[in-house]
Design an enzyme around this catalytic site. Structure first.
Site, short mmCIF file in Angstrom:
data_model
loop_
_atom_site.label_atom_id
_atom_site.label_comp_id
_atom_site.label_asym_id
_atom_site.label_seq_id
_atom_site.Cartn_x
_atom_site.Cartn_y
_atom_site.Cartn_z
N MET A 1 -3.93 -7.07 -7.48
CA MET A 1 -3.32 -8.14 -8.28
C MET A 1 -4.34 -9.01 -9.03
SD MET A 1 -0.25 -7.38 -8.04
CE MET A 1 0.57 -8.78 -8.82
N ARG A 2 -5.48 -8.45 -9.35
CA ARG A 2 -6.48 -9.20 -10.12
C ARG A 2 -6.88 -8.39 -11.34
NH1 ARG A 2 -8.79 -13.55 -7.03
NH2 ARG A 2 -7.65 -13.56 -5.07
N ASN B 1 -5.04 2.97 -12.91
CA ASN B 1 -4.04 2.03 -12.37
C ASN B 1 -2.66 2.65 -12.52
OD1 ASN B 1 -2.97 -0.53 -11.49
ND2 ASN B 1 -2.40 -0.96 -13.61
N HIS C 1 1.35 1.39 -13.22
CA HIS C 1 2.12 0.23 -13.67
C HIS C 1 3.60 0.62 -13.66
CE1 HIS C 1 2.99 -3.49 -15.71
NE2 HIS C 1 3.76 -2.82 -16.53
N GLY D 1 0.79 -1.24 0.00
CA GLY D 1 0.00 0.00 0.00
C GLY D 1 0.81 1.28 0.00
N SER D 2 2.05 1.23 -0.51
CA SER D 2 2.85 2.46 -0.48
C SER D 2 2.27 3.53 -1.42
CB SER D 2 4.31 2.18 -0.81
OG SER D 2 4.46 1.79 -2.15
N ASN D 3 1.67 3.13 -2.52
CA ASN D 3 1.04 4.13 -3.40
C ASN D 3 -0.21 4.72 -2.77
OD1 ASN D 3 2.35 4.48 -6.19
ND2 ASN D 3 2.54 2.28 -5.77
C1 GRF Z 1 3.39 -0.84 -7.58
O1 GRF Z 1 4.73 -1.04 -7.94
C2 GRF Z 1 2.52 -0.66 -8.78
O2 GRF Z 1 3.21 -0.15 -9.87
C3 GRF Z 1 2.04 -2.04 -9.09
O3 GRF Z 1 1.91 -2.66 -7.84
C4 GRF Z 1 2.82 -2.08 -6.91
C5 GRF Z 1 2.05 -1.75 -5.68
O4 GRF Z 1 2.87 -1.35 -4.63
N1 GRF Z 1 0.80 -1.99 -9.84
P1 GRF Z 1 2.24 -0.74 -3.32
O5 GRF Z 1 1.30 -1.78 -2.72
O6 GRF Z 1 1.52 0.52 -3.70
O7 GRF Z 1 3.41 -0.48 -2.42
#
Ligand code: GRF
Length: 211
Positions: free
Chosen positions: A97-98, A114, A116, A17-19
């Site tokens: 992841m789905r 999203n 990527h 969940g860092s994003n």
């Molecule tokens: C990120 O690297 C994003 O690009 C990919 O999944 C990862 C999620 O990382 N889709 P986080 O859970 O947000 O740390």
């Protein structure tokens, strides 16, 4: 800010969940006119749920149903109902992841984004940073895009580059890309919160302030 109410975000994630944290912190600091109203995960002990709860943002595990790579039809309806109940205006995938299927895509048509970890259209799919390193590119990066029925294939909203260095391993390159993600994702959400947009062909174009 222009006096509009904050854009209501529903965040879907399966991992640490860092994003999500980067976006939530940008919202809390008033840097973008948006508010995370719900975090959903298909993984009961996902870090993203803990991060949301620490910030008092409603966070729920919802069963993904019987498949490994997508939500089944019954689960899909539960997820849609939950997002609708929270009056979500933009669905933000943050390490979910789905693959999304028609039930969710049509319920939030044109309102799912999203991030990527590559400069799309190069290296869609899993471990994109490793694909980039193995290919030998000298510039890597990340992309924020609208989600369509393909894999990492929707119209591009924003991209940020990072260099690939001679000493890089998959881990060091991934780390550098994640730092870029944490700048790019909040910035793109902020743009969508501030401006209307339209998609012409594959091009995402900004319009006047959001209606
Ligand atoms: C990120 O690297 C994003 O690009 C990919 O999944 C990862 C999620 O990382 N889709 P986080 O859970 O947000 O740390």
């Amino acid at each position: 800010m222009n006096g509009q109410s904050p854009l209501r975000l529903g965040i879907l994630g399966s991992g640490k969940g860092s994003n999500f944290v980067a976006i939530a912190d940008a919202c809390a600091a008033g840097r973008i006119n948006a508010v995370p109203v719900q975090v959903l995960s298909d993984v009961e002990d996902a870090g993203i749920l803990a991060q949301a709860r620490q910030r008092n943002i409603p966070a729920r595990y919802l069963s993904p149903g019987k498949f490994r790579t997508r939500l089944d039809e019954v689960a899909e309806q539960t997820w849609v109902a939950s997002l609708r109940e929270a009056q979500v205006e933009l669905v933000v995938l943050a390490g979910f992841m789905r693959v999304l299927k028609i039930g969710l895509l049509s319920a939030f048509a044109g309102k799912i984004i999203n991030i990527h970890p590559s400069l799309l259209p190069a290296f869609p799919g899993l471990e994109a940073w490793r694909q980039a390193l193995d290919y030998g590119v000298k510039v890597a990066g990340c992309t924020v895009h609208f989600v369509d029925a393909g894999i990492d294939s929707g119209p591009i909203i924003g991209q940020q580059t990072v260099p690939v260095l001679d000493g890089d391993t998959a881990a060091t390159l991934h780390e550098r890309i994640q730092v870029a993600e944490h700048e790019l994702y909040p910035a793109c959400v902020g743009k969508l919160a501030h401006r209307g947009f339209c998609v012409q062909g594959r091009r995402v174009l900004g319009l006047s302030p959001r209606a």
